[in-house]
Write a protein that holds these residues in place. Structure first.
Motif, short mmCIF file in Angstrom:
data_model
loop_
_atom_site.label_atom_id
_atom_site.label_comp_id
_atom_site.label_asym_id
_atom_site.label_seq_id
_atom_site.Cartn_x
_atom_site.Cartn_y
_atom_site.Cartn_z
N ILE A 1 0.92 -1.33 0.03
CA ILE A 1 -0.08 0.05 0.19
C ILE A 1 1.01 1.29 -0.08
CG2 ILE A 1 -1.65 1.36 1.48
CD1 ILE A 1 -3.06 -1.08 0.62
N LEU A 2 0.44 2.27 -0.70
CA LEU A 2 1.55 3.34 -1.06
C LEU A 2 0.91 4.62 -0.55
CD1 LEU A 2 2.69 2.69 -4.59
CD2 LEU A 2 4.01 2.53 -2.60
N ALA A 3 -0.32 4.59 -0.09
CA ALA A 3 -0.63 5.86 0.60
C ALA A 3 -1.87 5.75 1.47
CB ALA A 3 -1.34 6.97 -0.50
N PRO A 4 -2.11 6.46 2.59
CA PRO A 4 -3.25 6.20 3.77
C PRO A 4 -4.41 5.99 2.93
CG PRO A 4 -1.90 8.10 4.18
CD PRO A 4 -1.22 7.65 3.03
N CYS B 1 -4.32 3.03 -2.93
CA CYS B 1 -3.13 3.26 -3.84
C CYS B 1 -2.25 2.11 -3.66
CB CYS B 1 -2.42 4.52 -3.75
SG CYS B 1 -3.48 5.80 -4.35
N PHE B 2 -1.53 1.26 -4.60
CA PHE B 2 -0.93 0.21 -4.03
C PHE B 2 0.14 -0.14 -5.42
CE2 PHE B 2 -3.02 -3.11 -6.68
CZ PHE B 2 -4.43 -2.45 -6.97
N ARG B 3 0.86 -1.14 -5.16
CA ARG B 3 1.56 -1.66 -6.52
C ARG B 3 2.10 -3.16 -6.05
NH1 ARG B 3 7.87 0.82 -6.63
NH2 ARG B 3 8.37 0.23 -4.38
N LEU C 1 6.97 -2.93 -14.51
CA LEU C 1 6.19 -4.09 -14.24
C LEU C 1 4.69 -3.35 -13.97
CD1 LEU C 1 8.09 -6.61 -12.16
CD2 LEU C 1 7.08 -7.01 -14.39
N ASN C 2 4.82 -2.52 -13.02
CA ASN C 2 3.35 -2.09 -12.66
C ASN C 2 2.48 -1.46 -13.63
OD1 ASN C 2 2.70 -2.41 -9.57
ND2 ASN C 2 4.66 -2.30 -9.65
N TYR D 1 5.42 4.20 -9.52
CA TYR D 1 4.25 3.98 -10.25
C TYR D 1 3.10 3.47 -9.41
CZ TYR D 1 1.28 2.88 -14.43
OH TYR D 1 0.38 2.92 -15.30
N THR D 2 2.05 3.93 -9.27
CA THR D 2 1.11 3.40 -8.23
C THR D 2 -0.19 3.21 -9.04
OG1 THR D 2 2.11 5.06 -6.56
CG2 THR D 2 -0.17 4.23 -6.33
N LEU D 3 -0.78 2.02 -8.60
CA LEU D 3 -2.23 1.60 -9.04
C LEU D 3 -2.99 2.20 -8.16
CD1 LEU D 3 -1.44 -2.30 -10.23
CD2 LEU D 3 -1.63 -0.14 -11.73
#
Ligand SMILES: *Cc1c(COP(=O)(O)O)cnc(C)c1O
Length: 472
Positions: free
Chosen positions: A389-392, A399-401, A415-416, A440-442
């Motif tokens: 997880i990349l953000a609260p 937001c994840f990758r 890759l993402n 790079y965040t999904l």
């Protein structure tokens, strides 16, 4: 087309509409067409003889539908939603039928007065102070532009309106690094200039750092610039970070700066008592917007814009050529003077239909569910060692990758990006991305009108499977 033909086609069309919405999951969520594919199928010249509506519908099915991205699909997790709902569609049919252009009170009193009342309803629903006055704008971009122009006129004593941008000194506008691009667009086109937009650094949670804002303002004042407006965001587009209104508001008040708040998507969450904390510091706000056309089930377009000092707004935008003079001026709201366009659609009817059909509790239940889906999805992601997880997770965005072991940062980014394209090209779900701290965040948004947790779970299974099957 005769009235009888219209009646027949309209009845058939309602069936087409209901069938489309019932079967929406059968379409690829993101349109799979290539650039130019639709354009080439449309004749190069307009027909000289009248054609039938049935012919048009055939082309809609065969040419247009493959080129549609299905925003009303519950498998649409990209961007922010542009939600519709059945009561909203019905109201839109009435609006199109009446076909009124609602620039003045007189050009349709019901439109003006329903708009005034709906803005009062929304104000109560989301907990804005009573002294705000509201008006519907087409989009958040237009409302933010309007807010910055009003701030510009207030600080320059209407100097730019009257004498042009050269006479005003150099104005500065502030927003966070995570603010929406519409702020930059607004300063570009209102004569303040992109160079004079100060992008204030954010804290670890991607919300504006008020200390850095204070420093920027102090230094600008020392250098002879004129701080004009701060745009704070409630629910940034990247991660739904919430800028600290109170701390920002204190700085604005001390320095006599306009505080505009952009809550385009997240404003809808203010209908929930447990999200009222996002408005702590509301007493410092000069203007505020949110988009019922994003998360509040009201089909595009419908932006609710609220302002404390409507008089300055009207003074900024009003024009009164002879052909627009009416006998009721001064007694009623002529909304053409409350923003940029002259002509206005009857958008209030959509809000009326949606709010009455859902009720406050109906809206709350749906929004609460969407927020729960995001926090449950976060839990699922946290269980997997090869994802992070990349953000609260604050509201309805996760937001994840994918982070398989043994790869460099650049490889992980590639890759993402590949994963995102594979998922979207599959037609089964639609996600979009952002970049956070060079990663790079999904982004997965669980806010579509008809999304259920089953859709979210299925999407997550597909994401895991697709990621792990990728040839690295
Ligand atoms: C979507 C969005 C906007 C722009 O919305 P429009 O109504 O399409 O102009 C502005 N600000 C934020 C925070 C957004 O998420």
């Amino acid at each position: 087309m005769t009235s009888d033909e219209f009646r027949k086609h309209a009845h058939e069309l309602v069936d087409w509409m209901a069938n489309y919405l019932e079967n929406i999951e059968k379409y690829p969520v993101k349109s799979q067409v290539k650039p130019g594919e639709i354009f080439r199928q449309i004749p190069d010249h307009p027909p000289s003889d009248p054609e039938s509506f049935n012919g048009l519908m055939k082309d809609v099915e065969e040419i247009i539908m493959p080129g549609i991205t299905h925003w009303q699909s519950p498998n649409f997790f990209a961007y922010f939603p542009a939600n519709s709902s059945l009561p909203s569609i019905l109201a839109e049919m009435i609006i199109a039928t009446i076909g009124a252009q609602c620039m003045n009170w007189e050009t349709s009193p019901a439109a003006a007065e329903l708009e005034e009342k709906m803005m009062i309803w929304l104000k109560e629903l989301i907990g804005l102070p009573d002294y705000f006055e509201g008006v519907i704008q087409d989009t958040a971009s237009t409302a933010t532009l309007a807010a910055i122009i009003v701030a510009r006129e207030r600080i320059t004593g209407f100097n730019v309106n009257n004498n042009g941008a050269n006479s005003a000194g150099i104005l500065k506008v502030y927003c966070s690094e995570q603010a929406h691009s519409s702020v930059e667009k607004a300063v570009k086109i209102c004569g303040i200039g992109k160079k004079n937009l100060v992008k204030v650094p954010v804290k670890k949670d991607f919300s504006m750092d008020p200390e850095k804002l204070g420093e920027a303002i102090k230094s600008d004042k020392k250098n002879g610039f004129i701080p004009c407006c701060v745009v704070a965001t409630i629910g940034t587009t990247g991660t739904t970070a919430v800028d600290p209104l109170k701390a920002i508001g204190v700085i604005c008040r001390k320095n006599d700066i306009w505080l505009h708040v952009d809550a385009a998507m997240a404003g809808t969450a203010l209908i929930l008592p447990e999200f009222q904390w996002m408005l702590d510091g509301r007493e410092y706000m000069d203007s505020f917007l949110f988009n019922p056309h994003k998360w509040m089930f009201t089909n595009f377009d419908c932006t609710a814009f609220f302002i404390k000092d409507a008089e300055t707004l009207i003074k900024t935008f009003e024009v009164l050529p002879e052909y627009l003079k009416t006998r009721t001026r001064g007694q009623v709201n002529d909304y053409r003077d409350w923003g940029i366009p002259l002509g206005r659609r009857f958008r209030a009817l959509k809000l009326w239909s949606v709010i009455r059909s859902f009720g406050k509790e109906g809206l709350q239940n749906k929004i609460r569910q969407h927020i729960q889906f995001a926090s449950r999805l976060k839990e699922l992601i946290l269980k997997e060692a090869d994802f992070e997880i990349l953000a609260p997770v604050v509201i309805n965005v996760v937001c994840f990758r994918y982070i398989p072991s043994g790869h460099s940062g650049a490889e992980i980014n590639a890759l993402n990006e590949k994963l995102n394209h594979l998922l979207n090209d599959s037609g089964r779900i639609y996600l979009s991305h952002t970049v956070l701290n060079d990663k790079y965040t999904l982004r997965m948004v669980t806010g579509q009108t008809n999304v259920t947790f089953e859709h979210v779970e299925k999407a997550w299974e597909l994401i895991k499977r697709t990621a792990r099957n990728m040839k690295n």
